[in-house]
Design a protein around this motif. Structure first.
Motif, PDB file in Angstrom:
ATOM      1  N   SER A 282       0.823  -1.199   0.000  1.00  0.00           N
ATOM      2  CA  SER A 282       0.000   0.000   0.000  1.00  0.00           C
ATOM      3  C   SER A 282       0.865   1.260   0.000  1.00  0.00           C
ATOM      4  O   SER A 282       0.584   2.218  -0.723  1.00  0.00           O
ATOM      5  CB  SER A 282      -0.940  -0.012   1.200  1.00  0.00           C
ATOM      6  OG  SER A 282      -1.831   1.065   1.133  1.00  0.00           O
TER       7      SER A 282
ATOM      8  N   ALA B 276      -4.941  -2.851  -1.673  1.00  0.00           N
ATOM      9  CA  ALA B 276      -3.801  -1.995  -1.316  1.00  0.00           C
ATOM     10  C   ALA B 276      -3.945  -0.613  -1.948  1.00  0.00           C
ATOM     11  O   ALA B 276      -3.648   0.405  -1.309  1.00  0.00           O
ATOM     12  CB  ALA B 276      -2.490  -2.655  -1.739  1.00  0.00           C
TER      13      ALA B 276
ATOM     14  N   CYS C 287      -4.684   3.152   0.099  1.00  0.00           N
ATOM     15  CA  CYS C 287      -3.861   4.372   0.039  1.00  0.00           C
ATOM     16  C   CYS C 287      -4.623   5.553  -0.570  1.00  0.00           C
ATOM     17  O   CYS C 287      -4.027   6.576  -0.885  1.00  0.00           O
ATOM     18  CB  CYS C 287      -2.551   4.110  -0.701  1.00  0.00           C
ATOM     19  SG  CYS C 287      -2.696   3.968  -2.474  1.00  0.00           S
TER      20      CYS C 287
END
Length: 158
Positions: free
Chosen positions: A44, A89, A93
């Motif tokens: 991430s 992931a 973010c």
């Protein structure tokens, strides 16, 4: 590496873990100093760094995150679990899942070839013209290579 600042971490070949048959989303991975970290957090942060670098450059051109359709490419041989891991992931973010596509690398190569500017197609025997066939070969993992025959059937932009 004894003098290495504790706030810096270096991971080698971590993407290759997604090829493993025993891959699990909750895996821990080691940095080069042997410190353990959640693989999900490492991936991430990696995607986040790429995203932030891109956004910094695009902000200078007036482009905002809400204007971007994100395409994250993955190897064709990855499992559903590996692809889903990458999606999670990316969303973790800050990439909006509604604006994110996971695409296989050979498919993206074919779309790229079909949408080359005319000047570039001319230097490649008019690659991507209607009715023309071409071959896309993904030889990144020789034992699991992907080869696809593509043919453009209309002038639609893909």
């Amino acid at each position: 590496m004894a003098n290495m600042d504790d706030s810096w971490y270096f991971f080698k070949e971590f993407k290759l873990l997604l090829y493993k048959k025993d891959f699990r989303e909750d895996m821990l991975i080691d940095d080069v100093c042997g410190r353990h970290f959640p693989f999900f957090e490492v991936m991430s942060k990696f995607i986040e760094a790429l995203k932030n670098h891109f956004l910094d450059r695009m902000a200078k051109k007036g482009l905002h995150i809400r204007d971007i359709m994100w395409v994250l490419t993955v190897p064709a041989i990855w499992s559903y679990e590996g692809r889903n891991f990458m999606r999670k992931a990316a969303e973790h973010c800050g990439i909006d899942g509604e604006m994110l596509e996971i695409a296989l690398e050979p498919e993206v190569a074919a779309v790229y070839c079909l949408n080359l500017p005319l000047e570039e197609r001319k230097t490649m025997w008019d690659l991507g013209n209607i009715g023309q066939s071409f071959l896309v070969a993904d030889l990144g993992e020789i034992m699991n290579s992907t080869i696809g025959l593509c043919k453009r059937s209309s002038d639609d932009i893909i």
